[in-house]
Design a protein around this motif. Structure first.
Motif, PDB file in Angstrom:
ATOM      1  N   GLY A 239       0.249  -8.242  -8.985  1.00  0.00           N
ATOM      2  CA  GLY A 239       1.379  -8.755  -8.218  1.00  0.00           C
ATOM      3  C   GLY A 239       2.490  -9.277  -9.112  1.00  0.00           C
ATOM      4  N   ASN A 240       3.633  -9.520  -8.506  1.00  0.00           N
ATOM      5  CA  ASN A 240       4.751 -10.146  -9.209  1.00  0.00           C
ATOM      6  C   ASN A 240       4.558 -11.657  -9.271  1.00  0.00           C
ATOM      7  OD1 ASN A 240       6.185  -7.745  -9.606  1.00  0.00           O
ATOM      8  ND2 ASN A 240       7.223  -7.919  -7.627  1.00  0.00           N
ATOM      9  N   VAL A 241       5.217 -12.275 -10.229  1.00  0.00           N
ATOM     10  CA  VAL A 241       5.296 -13.730 -10.313  1.00  0.00           C
ATOM     11  C   VAL A 241       6.764 -14.133 -10.210  1.00  0.00           C
ATOM     12  CG1 VAL A 241       4.878 -15.776 -11.733  1.00  0.00           C
ATOM     13  CG2 VAL A 241       3.280 -13.858 -11.814  1.00  0.00           C
ATOM     14  N   VAL A 242       7.063 -15.038  -9.295  1.00  0.00           N
ATOM     15  CA  VAL A 242       8.419 -15.584  -9.181  1.00  0.00           C
ATOM     16  C   VAL A 242       8.370 -17.036  -9.657  1.00  0.00           C
ATOM     17  CG1 VAL A 242      10.336 -16.146  -7.642  1.00  0.00           C
ATOM     18  CG2 VAL A 242       8.982 -14.064  -7.252  1.00  0.00           C
ATOM     19  N   ILE A 243       9.217 -17.363 -10.623  1.00  0.00           N
ATOM     20  CA  ILE A 243       9.287 -18.734 -11.143  1.00  0.00           C
ATOM     21  C   ILE A 243      10.700 -19.272 -10.895  1.00  0.00           C
ATOM     22  CG2 ILE A 243       8.946 -20.252 -13.112  1.00  0.00           C
ATOM     23  CD1 ILE A 243       7.308 -18.104 -14.455  1.00  0.00           C
ATOM     24  N   PRO A 244      10.869 -20.130  -9.886  1.00  0.00           N
ATOM     25  CA  PRO A 244      12.175 -20.779  -9.705  1.00  0.00           C
ATOM     26  C   PRO A 244      12.464 -21.648 -10.932  1.00  0.00           C
ATOM     27  CG  PRO A 244      10.805 -20.995  -7.735  1.00  0.00           C
ATOM     28  CD  PRO A 244       9.912 -20.517  -8.838  1.00  0.00           C
ATOM     29  N   SER A 269       0.634  -9.035 -23.960  1.00  0.00           N
ATOM     30  CA  SER A 269       1.959  -8.725 -24.496  1.00  0.00           C
ATOM     31  C   SER A 269       2.689  -7.696 -23.645  1.00  0.00           C
ATOM     32  CB  SER A 269       1.849  -8.223 -25.937  1.00  0.00           C
ATOM     33  OG  SER A 269       1.022  -7.074 -25.999  1.00  0.00           O
ATOM     34  N   ALA A 270       1.953  -7.032 -22.752  1.00  0.00           N
ATOM     35  CA  ALA A 270       2.570  -6.036 -21.874  1.00  0.00           C
ATOM     36  C   ALA A 270       3.286  -6.667 -20.686  1.00  0.00           C
ATOM     37  CB  ALA A 270       1.498  -5.068 -21.366  1.00  0.00           C
ATOM     38  N   LEU A 271       3.191  -7.987 -20.564  1.00  0.00           N
ATOM     39  CA  LEU A 271       3.818  -8.684 -19.445  1.00  0.00           C
ATOM     40  C   LEU A 271       5.338  -8.484 -19.492  1.00  0.00           C
ATOM     41  CD1 LEU A 271       2.579 -10.548 -17.216  1.00  0.00           C
ATOM     42  CD2 LEU A 271       3.290 -12.482 -18.617  1.00  0.00           C
ATOM     43  N   ALA A 272       5.893  -7.965 -18.401  1.00  0.00           N
ATOM     44  CA  ALA A 272       7.345  -7.756 -18.321  1.00  0.00           C
ATOM     45  C   ALA A 272       7.996  -8.999 -17.722  1.00  0.00           C
ATOM     46  CB  ALA A 272       7.650  -6.537 -17.458  1.00  0.00           C
ATOM     47  N   VAL A 273       8.922  -9.602 -18.457  1.00  0.00           N
ATOM     48  CA  VAL A 273       9.565 -10.845 -18.039  1.00  0.00           C
ATOM     49  C   VAL A 273      11.051 -10.588 -17.833  1.00  0.00           C
ATOM     50  CG1 VAL A 273      10.051 -13.240 -18.650  1.00  0.00           C
ATOM     51  CG2 VAL A 273       7.863 -12.205 -19.311  1.00  0.00           C
ATOM     52  N   GLY A 331       4.968  -4.907  -8.441  1.00  0.00           N
ATOM     53  CA  GLY A 331       3.961  -5.701  -9.129  1.00  0.00           C
ATOM     54  C   GLY A 331       4.118  -5.659 -10.628  1.00  0.00           C
ATOM     55  N   GLY A 332       3.515  -6.660 -11.308  1.00  0.00           N
ATOM     56  CA  GLY A 332       3.494  -6.693 -12.761  1.00  0.00           C
ATOM     57  C   GLY A 332       4.681  -7.338 -13.424  1.00  0.00           C
ATOM     58  N   ALA A 333       5.617  -7.904 -12.648  1.00  0.00           N
ATOM     59  CA  ALA A 333       6.827  -8.506 -13.212  1.00  0.00           C
ATOM     60  C   ALA A 333       6.777 -10.026 -13.086  1.00  0.00           C
ATOM     61  CB  ALA A 333       8.074  -7.976 -12.509  1.00  0.00           C
ATOM     62  N   VAL A 334       7.271 -10.714 -14.110  1.00  0.00           N
ATOM     63  CA  VAL A 334       7.511 -12.159 -14.048  1.00  0.00           C
ATOM     64  C   VAL A 334       9.019 -12.340 -13.917  1.00  0.00           C
ATOM     65  CG1 VAL A 334       7.325 -14.366 -15.235  1.00  0.00           C
ATOM     66  CG2 VAL A 334       5.494 -12.677 -15.445  1.00  0.00           C
ATOM     67  N   ILE A 335       9.441 -12.881 -12.791  1.00  0.00           N
ATOM     68  CA  ILE A 335      10.865 -13.009 -12.495  1.00  0.00           C
ATOM     69  C   ILE A 335      11.243 -14.490 -12.523  1.00  0.00           C
ATOM     70  CG2 ILE A 335      12.700 -12.577 -10.817  1.00  0.00           C
ATOM     71  CD1 ILE A 335      10.865 -10.327  -9.686  1.00  0.00           C
ATOM     72  N   MET A 336      12.048 -14.869 -13.511  1.00  0.00           N
ATOM     73  CA  MET A 336      12.544 -16.243 -13.622  1.00  0.00           C
ATOM     74  C   MET A 336      13.982 -16.261 -13.121  1.00  0.00           C
ATOM     75  SD  MET A 336      11.117 -16.837 -17.489  1.00  0.00           S
ATOM     76  CE  MET A 336      11.948 -18.414 -17.682  1.00  0.00           C
ATOM     77  N   GLY A 359      -0.671 -10.453  -3.039  1.00  0.00           N
ATOM     78  CA  GLY A 359      -0.967 -10.318  -4.468  1.00  0.00           C
ATOM     79  C   GLY A 359       0.012 -11.039  -5.364  1.00  0.00           C
ATOM     80  N   ALA A 360       1.123 -11.502  -4.812  1.00  0.00           N
ATOM     81  CA  ALA A 360       2.173 -12.148  -5.608  1.00  0.00           C
ATOM     82  C   ALA A 360       1.863 -13.629  -5.833  1.00  0.00           C
ATOM     83  CB  ALA A 360       3.521 -11.989  -4.925  1.00  0.00           C
ATOM     84  N   SER A 361       2.586 -14.224  -6.770  1.00  0.00           N
ATOM     85  CA  SER A 361       2.476 -15.658  -7.033  1.00  0.00           C
ATOM     86  C   SER A 361       3.873 -16.261  -7.137  1.00  0.00           C
ATOM     87  CB  SER A 361       1.725 -15.926  -8.343  1.00  0.00           C
ATOM     88  OG  SER A 361       0.395 -15.504  -8.272  1.00  0.00           O
ATOM     89  N   VAL A 362       3.968 -17.522  -6.739  1.00  0.00           N
ATOM     90  CA  VAL A 362       5.172 -18.317  -6.983  1.00  0.00           C
ATOM     91  C   VAL A 362       4.727 -19.542  -7.765  1.00  0.00           C
ATOM     92  CG1 VAL A 362       7.123 -19.547  -5.984  1.00  0.00           C
ATOM     93  CG2 VAL A 362       6.219 -17.514  -4.835  1.00  0.00           C
ATOM     94  N   ILE A 363       5.342 -19.753  -8.914  1.00  0.00           N
ATOM     95  CA  ILE A 363       4.962 -20.869  -9.783  1.00  0.00           C
ATOM     96  C   ILE A 363       6.127 -21.855  -9.860  1.00  0.00           C
ATOM     97  CG2 ILE A 363       4.188 -21.574 -12.070  1.00  0.00           C
ATOM     98  CD1 ILE A 363       3.070 -18.806 -12.508  1.00  0.00           C
ATOM     99  N   PHE A 364       5.891 -23.059  -9.377  1.00  0.00           N
ATOM    100  CA  PHE A 364       6.898 -24.116  -9.459  1.00  0.00           C
ATOM    101  C   PHE A 364       6.596 -24.981 -10.691  1.00  0.00           C
ATOM    102  CE2 PHE A 364       6.881 -23.028  -4.939  1.00  0.00           C
ATOM    103  CZ  PHE A 364       8.240 -22.875  -4.700  1.00  0.00           C
TER     104      PHE A 364
END
Length: 456
Positions: A239-244, A269-273, A331-336, A359-364
């Motif tokens: 899943g994607n990760v969204v970080i406000p 290291s393959a994490l796409a940010v 999926g697979g993206a970390v979006i800040m 499958g996604a996450s939101v990290i505060f």
């Protein structure tokens, strides 16, 4: 000598303190009040002094609640000099232009709503882009840390590293034989990138922030472990990760820790940010331009030719089209993306496309005020409203405390012990935090109300 208080008095926004000494009027910070309708009225109201009478503004750092009313001060007649560190000057330009843009947007939105209701006289922006550009002419000397600068006969200032954000400073003002220390915002020790706060010893008066005067922060090591675990679990789910993300300091700190995690095999290291915030991207470039503010670890990285913010698959998204394209990634993206409290900005679009995905996450990773979308999600809302739609919350929600850029209670007490003031004024804190901290500090401790003045 007189000291008066015009912002961040028994609250945490709008920092503004006026010192009258040696025949000069010196303003320490001129911040924006932030919050609801009352804050808008406070911002538009009288300063409590004549802007045209101010000789100097000493700026502790570039957060909006410390610099955000400078364009208005200039608009209303200020013709003195603004003095800061070089990094604060550069960040303040970025912050004030962004603030002016938001002021204009908000005024246009009010005008459209008024037009639909058949009303006239919609409020003008507090200040606009021209006002923000005009105040840049007032920025004068850029001061290096621990360099004493004469402002007038019997009046001098020295900037000490406050360790809060890039360029932040505590200000030691020597006036008429007295030593006054304005803390600004005091940094949290042992953080990435920046040095720990430096505290001059033996002052007569301290004007001291008290944001976390009633509690300490979680330790950094477990905070990082939880952060890495949340990223890894989402990556494994696909899943994607969204970080406000707040654009200043927090975005750069997270990039630093993700790079470190990849180098230590704690993150793939393959994490796409994707850093989807024009302001955060510009702030990161300003960070790179000011290595004089870095701690030993970060300076050593630079000496080895390493970029402390570089990740193998880091992408900067400045244009709106690039931001929109992220919503096609399943999926697979970390979006800040900003804003940190989800009360505006690009992050709201990413939440719209990811909150409903199991499958996604939101990290505060930062503070969320009551009433904000971030707070609703953190408090367990099953549905939220975004762009007129009801969005079900199915994503994994993580709230990770411990990344604060403010000193906790124990660090505030230690700071005060190092400064050893004969008299203390507590500012920039809610009343409960101030009251708790006041009980831990020796000597006379005042908690001034807005507009109150004291003869020293």
């Amino acid at each position: 000598m007189k000291l008066s208080f015009h912002g961040a008095d028994r609250n945490v926004t709008g920092s503004c303190h006026l010192l009258e000494a040696a025949g000069k009027k010196v303003l320490v910070d001129c911040g924006l009040f932030q919050g609801g309708r009352e804050s808008a009225e406070e911002n538009a109201g009288d300063f409590g002094f004549s802007p045209g009478d101010i000789d100097f503004v000493l700026l502790t750092h570039a957060h909006l609640d410390h610099c955000g009313r400078l364009p208005l001060l200039n608009k209303r007649g200020f013709r003195g000099e603004i003095i800061s560190t070089a990094a604060t000057r550069d960040l303040a330009r970025l912050v004030l232009l962004d603030s002016a843009h938001l002021q204009e947007e908000e005024a246009r939105a009010h005008a459209r709503r008024a037009e639909r209701r058949g009303e006239t006289g919609a409020p003008a922006p507090l200040y606009d882009l021209i006002d923000a550009l005009n105040v840049f002419d007032r920025f004068g000397r850029a001061i290096a840390y621990e360099t004493r600068v004469e402002l007038a006969d019997n009046l001098a200032v020295t900037f000490f590293d406050a360790g809060h954000i890039l360029g932040s400073a505590s200000l030691l003002v020597e006036a008429e034989g007295k030593r006054l220390l304005f803390s600004g915002d005091i940094g949290n020790c042992d953080r990435a990138i920046l040095r720990d706060p430096v505290v001059p010893h033996g002052v007569d008066v301290a004007v001291m922030e008290s944001t976390y005067g009633d509690r300490d922060h979680r330790a950094l090591a477990p905070t990082l472990e939880e952060f890495y675990q949340a990223l890894n679990e989402s990556y494994q789910r696909g899943g994607n990760v969204v970080i406000p993300t707040f654009a200043l300091e927090r975005a750069q700190e997270l990039l630093f820790y993700m790079r470190e995690g990849m180098e230590n095999n704690k993150l793939p290291s393959a994490l796409a940010v994707f850093l989807d915030s024009p302001m955060a991207i510009s702030a990161t470039e300003i960070f790179r331009a000011h290595p004089e503010c870095y701690d030993g670890e970060t300076s050593a990285l630079l000496a080895r030719g390493r970029d402390p913010f570089a990740l193998p698959r880091l992408h900067f998204c400045r244009e709106a089209a690039e931001s929109i394209a992220l919503n096609t990634i399943r999926g697979g993206a970390v979006i800040m993306a900003g804003a940190g409290m989800c009360n505006g900005g690009r992050v709201r679009h990413h939440l719209r496309h990811n909150l409903g995905r199991a499958g996604a996450s939101v990290i505060f990773v930062g503070f969320a005020a009551k009433g904000t979308l971030a707070r609703q999600i953190i408090d367990g809302a099953r549905k939220v409203s975004l762009f007129g739609e009801e969005i079900a919350v199915r994503a994994h929600i993580h709230t990770i405390n411990g990344f604060s850029a403010h000193a906790g209670q124990a660090e505030l007490v230690a700071w005060h012990k190092s400064a050893a003031p004969k008299r203390t004024f507590l500012v920039h804190g809610e009343e409960e935090a101030m009251e708790t901290l006041a009980g831990l500090l020796p000597g006379p401790v005042d908690r001034p109300e807005l507009g109150k003045s004291f003869l020293l």
